[in-house]
Design a protein around this motif. Structure first.
Motif, PDB file in Angstrom:
ATOM      1  N   UNK A 154       0.823  -1.217   0.000  1.00 23.34           N
ATOM      2  CA  UNK A 154       0.000   0.000   0.000  1.00 23.34           C
ATOM      3  C   UNK A 154       0.856   1.265   0.000  1.00 23.34           C
ATOM      4  N   UNK A 155       1.947   1.231   0.785  1.00 23.12           N
ATOM      5  CA  UNK A 155       2.845   2.382   0.831  1.00 23.12           C
ATOM      6  C   UNK A 155       3.426   2.654  -0.561  1.00 23.12           C
ATOM      7  N   UNK A 156       3.698   1.571  -1.299  1.00 23.78           N
ATOM      8  CA  UNK A 156       4.285   1.701  -2.633  1.00 23.78           C
ATOM      9  C   UNK A 156       3.247   1.996  -3.714  1.00 23.78           C
ATOM     10  N   UNK A 157       1.963   2.024  -3.325  1.00 24.84           N
ATOM     11  CA  UNK A 157       0.921   2.303  -4.309  1.00 24.84           C
ATOM     12  C   UNK A 157       0.640   1.139  -5.240  1.00 24.84           C
ATOM     13  N   UNK A 158       0.969  -0.094  -4.812  1.00 24.48           N
ATOM     14  CA  UNK A 158       0.769  -1.234  -5.695  1.00 24.48           C
ATOM     15  C   UNK A 158      -0.714  -1.526  -5.950  1.00 24.48           C
ATOM     16  N   UNK A 159      -1.586  -1.104  -5.002  1.00 29.23           N
ATOM     17  CA  UNK A 159      -3.025  -1.278  -5.251  1.00 29.23           C
ATOM     18  C   UNK A 159      -3.464  -0.403  -6.428  1.00 29.23           C
ATOM     19  N   UNK A 160      -2.897   0.813  -6.500  1.00 27.79           N
ATOM     20  CA  UNK A 160      -3.205   1.687  -7.641  1.00 27.79           C
ATOM     21  C   UNK A 160      -2.600   1.120  -8.926  1.00 27.79           C
ATOM     22  N   UNK A 161      -1.417   0.493  -8.804  1.00 27.77           N
ATOM     23  CA  UNK A 161      -0.786  -0.111  -9.980  1.00 27.77           C
ATOM     24  C   UNK A 161      -1.670  -1.216 -10.549  1.00 27.77           C
ATOM     25  N   UNK A 162      -2.277  -2.017  -9.662  1.00 31.25           N
ATOM     26  CA  UNK A 162      -3.162  -3.088 -10.124  1.00 31.25           C
ATOM     27  C   UNK A 162      -4.385  -2.513 -10.824  1.00 31.25           C
ATOM     28  N   UNK A 163      -4.943  -1.430 -10.257  1.00 38.38           N
ATOM     29  CA  UNK A 163      -6.096  -0.785 -10.885  1.00 38.38           C
ATOM     30  C   UNK A 163      -5.705  -0.225 -12.255  1.00 38.38           C
TER      31      UNK A 163
END
Lengths: 101, 228
Positions: free
Chosen positions: B156-165
């Motif tokens: 989450x800190x790395x923004x990987x959830x946004x990367x998946x989206x």
């Protein structure tokens, strides 16, 4: 059932469509309604995955730091930016906003 | 118009470009809770970007309790490959054993490059060279991404959830050229968000597919056609 087994079974399930396409008689899947619906199904599932991944957390609908990242991603895609750059930029935008907050 | 050499370079170019985003798949898969072997098996055996991202994405939201819907989402996203196979079968016209190989390589990119060619020999070589290069680069990149992903910190800190989206947005983007698909996309997003508070993880995604079935079966919101 362990996760590795599920991975293999799911892969076989996905492969089954590919194989079926080579084995069925040519005219079966040529019906325009069937192929139109199949194409739209891909769109619907990808859009739903995008919505859940981008706008929900657990059981809540949440518009957070991911939203601006997706706006930037959309802009980059409209300029035909390579996929990997779009994905990395989205992560960077969200990470930066979370860090600042 | 397209010579054998230009088909070859186009195919390998598509292979490298597509393969590269296997890095994001590998990293996200590990971040979603799959180990290195499971991640690599997905790229080797499932080998269809949309299905792979769907599988790890749904699993990330619900874990083992969502595994059924994760499999179902991946499976349903694979339907389009079946339609590509129907289109490729007469072009490739290969013996039974090779059909098993051709089937595994039947994805968006190999079909796309092949159908863009005007002559049969280029249609065939375009399919095979693109399919094989995507397979090779996608799997190498998956391995690299999984190794990198394993050493990363909090997703989450790395923004990987946004990367998946963003990955789903990237897969969706080229399919939004018609008003009908745009309507379906927006409708499914609303359905998926609206159902999320009420249903177990994964189910809202499957039910959003109903939007496509309704719009497709009745052919509503179809692009304007010139009256015959």
């Amino acid at each position: 059932m362990n996760l590795t087994t599920v991975v293999v079974l799911a892969s076989i399930a996905v492969y089954s469509w590919k194989l079926i396409g080579y084995l069925v008689p040519q005219n079966v899947l040529k019906h325009p309604g069937v192929s139109r619906t199949a194409g739209l199904l891909t769109v619907a599932l990808l859009a739903a995955l995008l919505a859940v991944q981008g706008f929900t957390s657990g059981k809540n609908v949440e518009f957070d730091e991911r939203v601006p990242a997706l706006v930037v991603a959309g802009l980059l895609l409209s300029f035909r930016t390579p996929f990997i750059v779009v994905v990395l930029t989205a992560a960077a935008v969200t990470a930066a906003l979370r860090y600042l907050n | 118009m397209a010579s054998a050499a230009s088909v070859k370079s186009m195919s390998i170019g598509v292979g490298i470009a597509t393969g590269l985003y296997g890095i994001s798949f590998g990293a996200l898969s590990v971040a979603s809770g799959f180990d290195l072997l499971q991640t690599q098996l997905l790229s080797l055996l499932m080998f269809s970007g949309g299905s792979q991202f769907a599988f790890i994405g749904v699993f990330a939201t619900g874990g083992m309790s969502a595994i059924g819907t994760a499999v179902a989402s991946a499976w349903l996203l694979g339907i389009r490959n079946g339609f590509y196979a129907v289109r490729m079968a007469p072009v490739l016209d290969v013996a039974k054993g090779w059909r098993l190989v051709a089937a595994q390589l039947t994805i968006d990119e190999s079909t796309g490059v092949s159908t863009a060619q005007s002559e049969l020999p280029e249609q065939r070589s375009g399919f095979w060279i693109t399919g094989i290069s995507v397979f090779v680069f996608w799997n190498l990149a998956t391995l690299l991404g999984a190794l990198v992903g394993a050493s990363l910190g909090d997703p989450k800190v790395l923004g990987l959830d946004a990367a998946a989206a963003a990955a789903f947005l990237g897969l969706l983007w080229p399919r939004l050229s018609q008003s009908q698909s745009l309507v379906v996309a927006v409708g499914s997003m609303i359905v998926a968000c609206a159902l999320t508070p009420w249903l177990p993880p994964g189910m809202p995604i499957l039910l959003a597919g109903v939007v496509a079935v309704v719009v497709g079966a009745f052919n509503i919101f179809k692009p304007k056609e010139v009256a015959a």
